[in-house]
Design an enzyme around this catalytic site. Structure first.
Site, PDB file in Angstrom:
ATOM      1  N   THR A 203      -7.089   4.138  -1.165  1.00  0.00           N
ATOM      2  CA  THR A 203      -6.582   2.647  -1.219  1.00  0.00           C
ATOM      3  C   THR A 203      -7.757   1.543  -1.546  1.00  0.00           C
ATOM      4  OG1 THR A 203      -5.490   3.271   0.886  1.00  0.00           O
ATOM      5  CG2 THR A 203      -6.392   0.667   0.508  1.00  0.00           C
TER       6      THR A 203
ATOM      7  N   ASP B 218       2.333   2.836   3.190  1.00  0.00           N
ATOM      8  CA  ASP B 218       1.273   3.646   3.446  1.00  0.00           C
ATOM      9  C   ASP B 218       1.455   4.335   4.669  1.00  0.00           C
ATOM     10  OD1 ASP B 218      -1.387   4.847   2.207  1.00  0.00           O
ATOM     11  OD2 ASP B 218      -1.825   4.220   4.125  1.00  0.00           O
TER      12      ASP B 218
ATOM     13  N   ASP C 298      -1.321   0.681  -4.782  1.00  0.00           N
ATOM     14  CA  ASP C 298      -2.412   1.197  -5.108  1.00  0.00           C
ATOM     15  C   ASP C 298      -2.400   2.860  -5.511  1.00  0.00           C
ATOM     16  OD1 ASP C 298      -1.818   1.793  -2.671  1.00  0.00           O
ATOM     17  OD2 ASP C 298      -3.963   1.715  -1.825  1.00  0.00           O
TER      18      ASP C 298
ATOM     19  N   ASP D 281       0.680  -1.248  -0.014  1.00  0.00           N
ATOM     20  CA  ASP D 281       0.062  -0.049  -0.019  1.00  0.00           C
ATOM     21  C   ASP D 281       0.761   1.325   0.015  1.00  0.00           C
ATOM     22  OD1 ASP D 281      -1.875   2.015   0.559  1.00  0.00           O
ATOM     23  OD2 ASP D 281      -3.247   0.782   1.698  1.00  0.00           O
TER      24      ASP D 281
ATOM     25  N   HIS E 186      -2.665  11.213  -0.091  1.00  0.00           N
ATOM     26  CA  HIS E 186      -2.910  10.688  -1.409  1.00  0.00           C
ATOM     27  C   HIS E 186      -4.483  10.798  -1.550  1.00  0.00           C
ATOM     28  CE1 HIS E 186      -4.189   6.848   0.127  1.00  0.00           C
ATOM     29  NE2 HIS E 186      -3.331   7.045   1.021  1.00  0.00           N
TER      30      HIS E 186
ATOM     31  N   HIS F 198       1.938   8.497   5.536  1.00  0.00           N
ATOM     32  CA  HIS F 198       1.115   9.285   6.213  1.00  0.00           C
ATOM     33  C   HIS F 198       1.788   9.968   7.397  1.00  0.00           C
ATOM     34  CE1 HIS F 198      -2.414   8.588   3.940  1.00  0.00           C
ATOM     35  NE2 HIS F 198      -2.419   7.337   3.824  1.00  0.00           N
TER      36      HIS F 198
END
Ligand code: AMP
Ligand code: ZN
Ligand code: ZN
Length: 460
Positions: free
Chosen positions: A72, A192, A240, A36, A340, A196
């Site tokens: 996602t 991911d 993704d 991810d 994102h 973040h």
């Protein structure tokens, strides 16, 4: 004579058995893995030795153009359906359905209603007669079209990567009583989560997170080798979406533009979805001039290229923040250092694709591909008839070893090169013949003049 008959019988049985084997084996199993939030340029910015080793033995697509919105759930569903979000209905991580009046949230996502506008590949392949597996892939623990994959786990982020890989390889291997799965999808939450938390520009923190991701890729490769699956399965490693750097200096406050009584907020950032409660045109007019780094769209005017208009679950007004900008209701608090969801035309939103296995070319690299083109490629590899989709197999078939494809930049280079050589030869030829033409008549003229001179006395 008897010996002949026995031998003939045995040969016949062996031939039949091997025919059955081939028929039973069918296409090679396919493993789809998603890390991810793996932004395409991480591969250039960080060492990633295992991932580099993997794609050097197969194919690398440097940038995958994913789908809008670059979140996602929408993108994972596009990977396994080949559909844009407006067509598969998984439009955001937070949704509202105006027909059923239901709300969807990423933590409350197992109602089949949200997923049933499309059919993921693990269901299609299952209907086709194969066993399938989906390990924590968004939607994999949901009953879609009355089915789940043969094997799946309920979503639990504390299940380690090693445990996930261990189960997937066992499912792919099968055993005496159960055939191995033909299609498996495997999901992992990093990078991911770190993106973040620290922002993609934090080289130290992202370096550490990506070292772990690369170690996991190494673990996956060695587990496939240990079990004998390596070289007998096709593997796609992808993601993704990417990640953009955010900052507290780039906040857009909705309360600065209109009173919250004017709308219901369905989703917030970087794509906000609003239902106006008062005159929609008036609410839109206020939002339109709200901030120079945020674009407001009435649903009917959302640009075609986003493929984000034709679905009931798209709200009447959407707001799209510019790259790195964050929409909040009020205040100065930045929710995340990386985010994102932004426009899918932005390179920072793009992930990558690596493919390795007997069906793929070796040492092949292309700069880009649409993420919806992966689905028809997977169906082709599995010999499963694809469901209606937005992808094109012709865009992705050049990744396959069995295809002879022209390398477009090479062909253009060759054509330009040949044209240049021909032009140079023509110019040179003309120049030389022009010179010959100029230098040719001159001695003749001089001769004429000399003749004239000689004639002068005669004229007199
Ligand atoms: P986002 O970055 O907001 O698009 O969402 C990604 C996050 O969703 C990941 O970090 C996971 O923690 C979480 N996630 C992924 N799959 C699931 C799932 N099936 N159910 C709930 N949360 C999930
Ligand atoms: Zn994601
Ligand atoms: Zn995320």
């Amino acid at each position: 004579m008897l010996l002949k008959i026995v031998l003939g019988f045995l040969c016949g049985v062996t031939a039949l058995a091997s025919q059955n084997d081939t028929a039973q084996q069918g296409p090679l199993p396919l493993l789809l893995v998603s890390f991810d939030g793996f932004r395409a340029d991480y591969l250039k910015r960080f060492p990633m030795p295992n991932l580099k080793l993997l794609h050097s033995q197969g194919v690398l697509v440097e940038q995958l153009t994913n789908v809008f919105i670059t979140k996602t759930f929408p993108n994972h569903y596009s990977l396994v359906t080949g559909l844009y979000t407006e067509s598969h209905g998984m439009l955001a991580n937070n949704m509202y359905d105006p027909i059923s009046h239901k709300h969807f949230h990423i933590g409350n996502n197992t109602d089949p209603m949200w997923w049933s506008e499309a059919q993921p590949l693990w269901v299609t392949a299952l209907r086709y007669g194969y066993k399938t597996a989906a390990m924590m892939w968004p939607g994999s623990d949901v009953i879609i079209g009355n089915r789940t994959a043969t094997h799946f786990f309920h979503y639990n982020p504390s299940v380690t990567f090693q445990q996930r890989v261990g189960n997937v390889t066992n499912w792919m291997l099968g055993n005496e009583t159960e055939q191995g799965v033909k299609f498996a999808a495997l999901y992992w939450e990093e990078p991911d989560r770190s993106g973040h938390m620290y922002g993609p520009d934090n080289a130290t923190a992202m370096g550490k997170a990506l070292k772990e991701v690369d170690d996991n890729i190494g673990l996956l490769m060695s587990e496939l080798k240990r079990t004998g699956l390596w070289g007998r399965v096709n593997i796609l490693v992808t993601s993704d979406h990417g990640m953009a750097q955010c900052s507290a200096e780039r906040l857009i406050r909705l309360d600065d533009c209109l009173h919250p009584d004017n709308y219901t907020l369905v989703d917030l950032t970087p794509v906000a979805a609003l239902i106006p409660l008062k005159d929609p045109e008036a609410v839109f007019a206020l939002l339109k001039k709200c901030h120079p780094h945020m674009t407001a769209y009435l649903k009917r005017a959302i640009p075609d290229r986003l493929h984000y208009r034709n679905n009931e679950r798209i709200q009447p007004i959407i707001l799209i923040a510019d790259e790195g900008w964050t929409i909040v209701r009020r205040g100065n608090k930045l929710p995340r250092l990386g985010d994102h969801g932004y426009d899918n035309a932005l390179p920072s939103m793009h992930p990558f694709l690596a493919a390795v296995g007997p069906s793929f070319r070796r040492g092949y690299r292309i700069s880009s591909l649409q993420s919806v083109d992966i689905y028809p490629l997977m169906c082709h590899l599995l010999s499963v008839p694809p469901q209606p989709n937005n992808g094109t197999l012709n865009h992705s078939r050049c990744l396959l070893a069995a295809e002879t494809c022209w390398d477009v930049p090479l062909v253009i280079g060759l054509v330009v090169g040949v044209l240049l050589v021909l032009t140079t030869i023509t110019v040179l030829f003309r120049f030389l013949s022009h010179r010959r033409h100029l230098s040719g008549p001159r001695p003749f003229q001089r001769l004429q003049i000399e003749d004239d001179d000689d004639d002068d006395p005669l004229l007199q």
